[in-house]
Motif scaffolding. Structure first.
Motif, PDB file in Angstrom:
ATOM      1  N   UNK A 460       0.899  -1.149  -0.120  1.00 39.84           N
ATOM      2  CA  UNK A 460      -0.008  -0.077  -0.063  1.00 39.84           C
ATOM      3  C   UNK A 460       0.750   1.183   0.054  1.00 39.84           C
ATOM      4  N   UNK A 461       2.207   1.211   0.069  1.00 35.24           N
ATOM      5  CA  UNK A 461       3.059   2.370  -0.182  1.00 35.24           C
ATOM      6  C   UNK A 461       2.768   3.009  -1.450  1.00 35.24           C
ATOM      7  N   UNK A 462       2.687   4.279  -1.564  1.00 31.46           N
ATOM      8  CA  UNK A 462       2.378   4.706  -2.886  1.00 31.46           C
ATOM      9  C   UNK A 462       3.260   5.721  -3.195  1.00 31.46           C
ATOM     10  N   UNK A 463       4.142   6.371  -2.310  1.00 36.67           N
ATOM     11  CA  UNK A 463       5.084   7.596  -2.865  1.00 36.67           C
ATOM     12  C   UNK A 463       6.325   6.910  -3.442  1.00 36.67           C
ATOM     13  N   UNK A 464       6.688   7.018  -4.470  1.00 33.13           N
ATOM     14  CA  UNK A 464       7.839   6.404  -5.249  1.00 33.13           C
ATOM     15  C   UNK A 464       9.165   6.645  -4.208  1.00 33.13           C
ATOM     16  N   UNK A 465       9.308   7.945  -4.142  1.00 33.67           N
ATOM     17  CA  UNK A 465      10.531   8.561  -3.411  1.00 33.67           C
ATOM     18  C   UNK A 465      10.708   7.727  -2.077  1.00 33.67           C
ATOM     19  N   UNK A 466       9.620   7.715  -1.472  1.00 33.46           N
ATOM     20  CA  UNK A 466       9.549   7.164  -0.001  1.00 33.46           C
ATOM     21  C   UNK A 466       9.984   5.721  -0.241  1.00 33.46           C
ATOM     22  N   UNK A 467       9.569   4.751  -0.889  1.00 28.87           N
ATOM     23  CA  UNK A 467       9.819   3.668  -1.279  1.00 28.87           C
ATOM     24  C   UNK A 467      11.219   3.192  -1.792  1.00 28.87           C
ATOM     25  N   UNK A 468      11.728   4.175  -2.415  1.00 29.80           N
ATOM     26  CA  UNK A 468      13.198   3.991  -2.843  1.00 29.80           C
ATOM     27  C   UNK A 468      14.030   4.313  -1.655  1.00 29.80           C
ATOM     28  N   UNK A 469      13.767   5.264  -1.031  1.00 34.26           N
ATOM     29  CA  UNK A 469      14.574   5.646   0.141  1.00 34.26           C
ATOM     30  C   UNK A 469      14.807   4.331   1.108  1.00 34.26           C
ATOM     31  N   UNK A 470      13.362   3.617   1.285  1.00 34.59           N
ATOM     32  CA  UNK A 470      13.203   2.683   2.403  1.00 34.59           C
ATOM     33  C   UNK A 470      13.897   1.449   1.715  1.00 34.59           C
ATOM     34  N   UNK A 471      14.344   1.391   0.584  1.00 32.55           N
ATOM     35  CA  UNK A 471      15.076   0.091   0.027  1.00 32.55           C
ATOM     36  C   UNK A 471      16.745   0.437  -0.341  1.00 32.55           C
ATOM     37  N   UNK A 472      16.807   1.612   0.059  1.00 37.35           N
ATOM     38  CA  UNK A 472      18.537   2.008  -0.154  1.00 37.35           C
ATOM     39  C   UNK A 472      18.545   3.010  -1.316  1.00 37.35           C
ATOM     40  N   UNK A 473      17.748   3.453  -2.134  1.00 39.32           N
ATOM     41  CA  UNK A 473      18.010   4.467  -3.256  1.00 39.32           C
ATOM     42  C   UNK A 473      17.475   5.645  -2.898  1.00 39.32           C
ATOM     43  N   UNK A 474      18.626   6.524  -2.813  1.00 38.03           N
ATOM     44  CA  UNK A 474      18.267   8.113  -2.117  1.00 38.03           C
ATOM     45  C   UNK A 474      18.115   9.005  -3.365  1.00 38.03           C
TER      46      UNK A 474
END
Length: 503
Positions: A460-474
């Motif tokens: 259910x996570x929708x924000x691409x930027x947030x998901x990227x940061x959570x998996x190591x892509x800043x």
């Protein structure tokens, strides 16, 4: 509910019977031309509501009501009469009559009085069942002396059914398949011809069902196997039953069922248990102890790949044997003591890991052998790191690299960092990693990160930027590029397609 209509005038009875068909099939209508026939049928079918004429030969309406209330005062009555007089009303009140209708009966008046009677009866029945359910719940944990006013319920004869979903401490959804509503729907589908039964909530995983004994149905051998099969199709369930005789208290029946389920419950597989049968003998686990000996040697040498292989073999054997959870728990504790004893004989270092027997309660949270395998992997890898020599060969470090990536993928980790920490040549470690996994370290890290990103989108996570940061892509742009390279979709396209797939 069952509605009796009693009227000695043939066509008047037929007319009322036709009008009351409106209430079928939710309610069942029974028609009788005299009070005697109606009274005789009460012995076969218990009515919830009786609508009866007063003036009838042999047994009039008031006599019928008086005899009925002697048997069961919960049966409600409505009288039909041409006498709008105080004496009849007074007698009716004394007998507990709910209401009366003047003849000839008008359609609208009949429906209004019947609707009100049904609503009142349903309300009374609901309150009665809630009270009975509360009483039964108390009786499961209280003796007769502590709840003597409930002796009538306690002394009835039932098939006592104890149900457990998954395992003793499994996390379950609020509305799982052992919910009272779902159990009642299953009963209806299976066509259980019982007027009523009780479903008592113990906790989110356990239910008790009380099924009144029925002379016309072999509940134990015909119905319970069908119910068990139906529930097993929904998920892992453990069912324990016994025949509760009148002299057995509900508290004692519950204790017997709980002991039997604790003793006989299988691990990783649904269980059907007769609490009155003798205990099942323990399974032969000697073949597994041969694997344990090799596992102990691999732990001593720090051979991660071999540890993984032997745990997989151990789980494979346990799947075939299917021990009870009690035997499995005893085996895991004994296995751990045996391995620790051998290692302590060969090593002089102190033990810096919590013994598995202190955490054996984790077994009560698990439902599958896959969960058990993962737990044993974590424990024995940790044990190997504690006991094994520090100069481990690079080929045995690869499983540790994979665990490190799966744990710290969100951090800025590099293969050089790992090789330096373990004093191993980066080029040699890289070749060994590629040989064992079929990919480079960066490819493996990318695969893990994108897999975790997909899991977050699915959650259910929708924000691409947030998901990227959570998996190591800043860097959002870099994350979108890598995501499309791996999945063939940009994050936005993937989320759009995910919505369509769900539809």
């Amino acid at each position: 509910m069952n509605i009796f209509v009693v009227e000695d005038e043939h066509w008047a009875l037929k007319e009322m019977e036709a009008l009351l068909k409106e209430y079928e099939p939710e309610h069942k209508i029974y028609a009788f031309e005299n009070g005697e026939d109606a009274f005789e049928h009460v012995k076969k079918v218990k009515p919830d509501l009786i609508i009866t004429d007063i003036t009838m030969p042999r047994m009039n309406g008031l006599e019928l009501i008086e005899k009925i209330t002697e048997i069961d005062r919960s049966i409600k009555t409505i009288i039909l009469t041409v006498h709008d007089t105080f004496n009849y009303a007074k007698t009716g009140i004394q007998l507990g009559v709910m209401d009366y209708l003047l003849k000839p009966v008008k359609k609208q008046a009949l429906f209004e009085v019947t609707d009100k009677a049904i609503a009142d009866i349903e309300k009374d029945q609901k309150l009665k069942r809630e009270k009975e359910k509360w009483t039964i719940n108390q009786l499961l944990f209280s003796s007769m002396e502590e709840a003597s006013e409930s002796a009538e319920i306690n002394q009835k004869e039932y098939v006592f059914l104890y149900l457990l979903i998954g395992n003793w401490q499994t996390n379950t959804e609020k509305d799982h398949f052992l919910s009272e509503l779902n159990l009642k729907n299953i009963m209806h589908k299976l066509g259980l011809p019982l007027d009523h039964f009780w479903v008592v909530h113990i906790d989110s995983r356990r239910k008790v069902m009380l099924l009144p004994k029925n002379d016309h149905l072999n509940i134990e051998h015909e119905f319970l196997p069908k119910l068990y099969e139906y529930l097993c199709a929904e998920g892992q369930v453990h069912m324990c039953y016994l025949n509760k005789e009148p002299q057995i208290e509900l508290k004692d029946a519950f204790e017997s069922a709980h002991k039997a389920l604790t003793r006989e419950k299988l691990f990783g597989k649904s269980t059907f248990i007769n609490a009155k049968k003798e205990s099942t003998p323990d399974k032969d686990l000697r073949s597994i102890w041969d694997i344990v000996r090799f596992l102990e040697l691999s732990i001593e040498k720090g051979e991660s790949a071999r540890i993984k292989s032997y745990i997989e073999q151990l789980i494979q054997q346990l799947r075939k044997i299917v021990p009870t959870q009690k035997q499995l728990q005893d085996f895991i504790v004994d296995m751990n003591y045996a391995i620790l004893f051998k290692l302590r004989q060969k090593k002089t270092m102190a033990l810096e890991i919590d013994p598995i027997n202190q955490n054996i309660d984790h077994l009560n949270h698990m439902v599958t052998f896959s969960e058990l395998e993962k737990w044993l992997h974590t424990y024995f890898y940790q044990l190997a790191e504690t006991f094994s020599p520090k100069d481990v060969a690079p080929k045995h470090l690869i499983p540790k690299v994979k665990r490190w990536v799966e744990q710290d993928y969100a951090k800025n980790i590099t293969f050089l960092e790992f090789s330096d920490a373990h004093h191993v040549s980066l080029s040699y470690l890289s070749r060994e990693f590629k040989a064992q996994t079929g990919m480079t370290f960066v490819e493996y890290l990318t695969e893990v990160r994108i897999k975790k990103a997909i899991e977050l989108f699915e959650a259910g996570k929708e924000r691409t930027v947030e998901v990227g940061e959570l998996v190591g892509y800043h860097d959002p742009k870099h994350f979108r590029t890598v995501f499309k390279k791996v999945t063939n979709y940009t994050p936005k396209e993937y989320k759009q397609k995910r919505v369509k797939w769900k539809e």
